[in-house]
Write an enzyme that holds these catalytic residues in place. Structure first.
Site, PDB file in Angstrom:
ATOM      1  N   LYS A  37      76.064  71.627 -31.396  1.00 18.08           N
ATOM      2  CA  LYS A  37      75.398  71.932 -32.671  1.00 18.08           C
ATOM      3  C   LYS A  37      76.021  73.157 -33.343  1.00 18.08           C
ATOM      4  O   LYS A  37      76.110  73.220 -34.568  1.00 18.08           O
ATOM      5  CB  LYS A  37      73.896  72.192 -32.448  1.00 18.08           C
ATOM      6  CG  LYS A  37      73.104  70.938 -32.169  1.00 18.08           C
ATOM      7  CD  LYS A  37      72.955  70.085 -33.415  1.00 18.08           C
ATOM      8  CE  LYS A  37      72.040  68.905 -33.151  1.00 18.08           C
ATOM      9  NZ  LYS A  37      72.220  67.795 -34.044  1.00 18.08           N
TER      10      LYS A  37
ATOM     11  N   LYS B 211      79.630  57.758 -28.876  1.00 18.65           N
ATOM     12  CA  LYS B 211      78.372  57.036 -28.713  1.00 18.65           C
ATOM     13  C   LYS B 211      77.807  56.526 -30.041  1.00 18.65           C
ATOM     14  O   LYS B 211      78.142  57.058 -31.104  1.00 18.65           O
ATOM     15  CB  LYS B 211      77.358  57.918 -28.000  1.00 18.65           C
ATOM     16  CG  LYS B 211      76.846  59.070 -28.836  1.00 18.65           C
ATOM     17  CD  LYS B 211      75.611  59.706 -28.193  1.00 18.65           C
ATOM     18  CE  LYS B 211      75.125  60.864 -29.037  1.00 18.65           C
ATOM     19  NZ  LYS B 211      73.832  61.394 -28.656  1.00 18.65           N
TER      20      LYS B 211
ATOM     21  N   LYS C 240      72.618  58.133 -34.817  1.00 16.88           N
ATOM     22  CA  LYS C 240      72.143  58.110 -36.198  1.00 16.88           C
ATOM     23  C   LYS C 240      73.111  58.890 -37.080  1.00 16.88           C
ATOM     24  O   LYS C 240      73.478  58.454 -38.161  1.00 16.88           O
ATOM     25  CB  LYS C 240      70.760  58.750 -36.287  1.00 16.88           C
ATOM     26  CG  LYS C 240      69.682  57.896 -35.666  1.00 16.88           C
ATOM     27  CD  LYS C 240      68.426  58.724 -35.375  1.00 16.88           C
ATOM     28  CE  LYS C 240      67.695  58.183 -34.165  1.00 16.88           C
ATOM     29  NZ  LYS C 240      66.905  59.197 -33.453  1.00 16.88           N
TER      30      LYS C 240
HETATM   31  P1  TYM Z   1      67.364  61.267 -29.515  1.00 19.71           P
HETATM   32  O1  TYM Z   1      66.292  61.214 -30.527  1.00 19.71           O
HETATM   33  O2  TYM Z   1      68.716  61.697 -29.929  1.00 19.71           O
HETATM   34  O3  TYM Z   1      67.503  59.875 -28.826  1.00 19.71           O
HETATM   35  C1  TYM Z   1      66.356  59.248 -28.257  1.00 19.71           C
HETATM   36  C2  TYM Z   1      66.716  58.595 -26.946  1.00 19.71           C
HETATM   37  O4  TYM Z   1      67.743  57.630 -27.151  1.00 19.71           O
HETATM   38  C3  TYM Z   1      68.805  57.904 -26.264  1.00 19.71           C
HETATM   39  N1  TYM Z   1      70.083  57.562 -26.921  1.00 19.71           N
HETATM   40  C4  TYM Z   1      71.040  56.830 -26.345  1.00 19.71           C
HETATM   41  N2  TYM Z   1      71.098  56.236 -25.151  1.00 19.71           N
HETATM   42  C5  TYM Z   1      72.207  55.533 -24.874  1.00 19.71           C
HETATM   43  N3  TYM Z   1      73.253  55.393 -25.728  1.00 19.71           N
HETATM   44  C6  TYM Z   1      73.222  55.976 -26.953  1.00 19.71           C
HETATM   45  N4  TYM Z   1      74.226  55.806 -27.796  1.00 19.71           N
HETATM   46  C7  TYM Z   1      72.080  56.739 -27.308  1.00 19.71           C
HETATM   47  N5  TYM Z   1      71.716  57.432 -28.407  1.00 19.71           N
HETATM   48  C8  TYM Z   1      70.495  57.938 -28.147  1.00 19.71           C
HETATM   49  C9  TYM Z   1      68.737  59.374 -25.959  1.00 19.71           C
HETATM   50  O5  TYM Z   1      69.382  59.677 -24.753  1.00 19.71           O
HETATM   51  C10 TYM Z   1      67.251  59.585 -25.901  1.00 19.71           C
HETATM   52  O6  TYM Z   1      66.769  59.224 -24.634  1.00 19.71           O
HETATM   53  N6  TYM Z   1      66.086  65.388 -27.047  1.00 19.71           N
HETATM   54  C11 TYM Z   1      65.803  63.976 -27.231  1.00 19.71           C
HETATM   55  C12 TYM Z   1      64.375  63.697 -27.647  1.00 19.71           C
HETATM   56  C13 TYM Z   1      63.369  64.290 -26.747  1.00 19.71           C
HETATM   57  C14 TYM Z   1      63.005  63.838 -25.455  1.00 19.71           C
HETATM   58  C15 TYM Z   1      62.023  64.736 -24.980  1.00 19.71           C
HETATM   59  C16 TYM Z   1      63.437  62.781 -24.649  1.00 19.71           C
HETATM   60  C17 TYM Z   1      62.622  65.394 -27.017  1.00 19.71           C
HETATM   61  N7  TYM Z   1      61.796  65.651 -25.944  1.00 19.71           N
HETATM   62  C18 TYM Z   1      61.449  64.596 -23.720  1.00 19.71           C
HETATM   63  C19 TYM Z   1      62.837  62.628 -23.413  1.00 19.71           C
HETATM   64  C20 TYM Z   1      61.870  63.525 -22.947  1.00 19.71           C
HETATM   65  C21 TYM Z   1      66.731  63.462 -28.290  1.00 19.71           C
HETATM   66  O7  TYM Z   1      67.204  64.163 -29.135  1.00 19.71           O
HETATM   67  O8  TYM Z   1      66.896  62.124 -28.254  1.00 19.71           O
END
Ligand code: TYM
Length: 329
Positions: A111, A194, A197
């Site tokens: 970031k 990967k 969004k």
């Molecule tokens: P975020 O919002 O970026 O993504 C949500 C979830 O989707 C998974 N993910 C992926 N998995 C596989 N391949 C991909 N290309 C891919 N893109 C996204 C992410 O690994 C995630 O599991 N920090 C987290 C959100 C969060 C969270 C938590 C998750 C906040 N608190 C507590 C679990 C437990 C995040 O930014 O995910």
């Protein structure tokens, strides 16, 4: 019964990476474990979303969660900011998180590179808030994609540190997991990293059949295997990685054999991939619009979810405060 917790930031629509990384098998899992699914709206604030879009993004993720088959009568589905106990635990855990380890976190360093003009304290302590999300329900299993592995490791560190410092056993050490086995990273089909969004390479649950086909047909490949047993190039490997999660093992084996024999036609591979992606998301796609427009239903789901989540969160916070030494007069 295991406590399972999954979260997604409301920064856009859910894509295949979110679905297979964080939600895979949840329709079954929600009946077998105590499941919490939440929308991480506080985390989303680290990138300063426009106020005008903020609520709609939360609504999108909620509608897509429900369209995908999460059942609010079975699992606990809630919005992070509706559970103030999470913010309270975040403050308490911040006292146990050190500047050095936070600065070394891979997601923070990324970031700093990507949004150098907005390196706020929320970004630095992002892993602490995430630990609060998980530990507030004392979750043991956290379905996430590979990109969240380090955050889970930090959550375990904070849990252990708390337990050691206060001589307590309040927190279990949660594990990252995926119901399909290994943690996965769903790649983009643009030959880069990967699917995401912000990467602009997402195939979304709201995409219709034509859009899916168009995106898949545009996928980057190579000029074809030079000879039998050629090594697979990175972009083609990406296509196979996505095929593996949506298609039958026979289909994957068929195209692998064709690649190995040096006779594969990428057009056929893409057609098959588009068809299998569409088969996977079509039933979800069909429900999104209707659910999203039913504001009364969404309101009921979030109120019910917040009440259930707060009950669990308050029980944990009570033990946390007791361990720390807070006492009423
Ligand atoms: P975020 O919002 O970026 O993504 C949500 C979830 O989707 C998974 N993910 C992926 N998995 C596989 N391949 C991909 N290309 C891919 N893109 C996204 C992410 O690994 C995630 O599991 N920090 C987290 C959100 C969060 C969270 C938590 C998750 C906040 N608190 C507590 C679990 C437990 C995040 O930014 O995910």
């Amino acid at each position: 019964m295991e406590i399972v917790l999954s979260g997604i930031r409301p920064t856009g629509h859910l894509h295949l990476g979110n679905y297979f990384g964080a939600l895979r098998n949840f329709t079954k899992m929600q009946h077998e474990h105590r499941c919490f699914f939440f929308i991480a709206d506080l985390h989303a604030l680290t990138t300063h979303p426009k106020s005008a879009d903020f609520h709609d993004n939360v609504r999108n993720v909620l509608a897509e969660y429900l369209a995908a088959g999460l059942d609010p009568d079975v699992a606990t589905i809630y919005v992070q900011s509706d559970v103030p106990e999470i913010a309270e635990l975040y403050v308490l855990l911040n006292m146990l998180a050190y500047q050095g380890e936070l600065e070394r976190t891979a997601s923070f360093k990324e970031k700093v590179r990507k949004q150098a003009d907005n390196v706020n304290a929320g970004l630095l302590t992002y892993p602490v808030l995430m630990a609060a999300d998980i530990l507030i329900h004392r979750a043991g299993k956290v379905p996430v994609g590979k990109d969240q592995e380090q955050h889970l490791e930090m959550t375990r560190t904070f849990a252990r540190r708390f337990n050691n410092l206060y001589g307590s056993e309040v927190f279990p050490e949660p594990a990252a997991f995926n119901f399909g086995g290994e943690l996965i990273k769903i790649p983009g089909l643009d030959g880069s990293g990967k699917m995401g969004k912000s990467e602009g390479n997402g195939i979304f649950l709201i995409d219709d059949e034509k859009t899916v086909a168009r995106k898949v047909m545009r996928a980057v490949t190579d000029s074809g295997p030079a000879h039998p047993h050629s090594e697979m190039s990175a972009p083609v490997r990406n296509i196979f990685t996505v095929l593996e999660v949506v298609a039958s093992p026979d289909t994957v084996a068929h195209f692998r054999a064709q690649h190995d024999a040096g006779v594969i036609r990428y057009g056929d591979l893409k057609k098959q991939l588009a068809a299998d992606i569409w088969r996977t998301i079509a039933p979800i796609h069909a429900r999104i619009a209707e659910i999203k427009s039913d504001r009364d239903y969404l309101s009921r789901v979030t109120l019910h979810g917040a009440a259930k989540a707060r009950e669990s969160a308050q029980a944990t916070l009570k033990e946390v405060k007791k361990a720390i030494g807070f006492k009423a007069f």
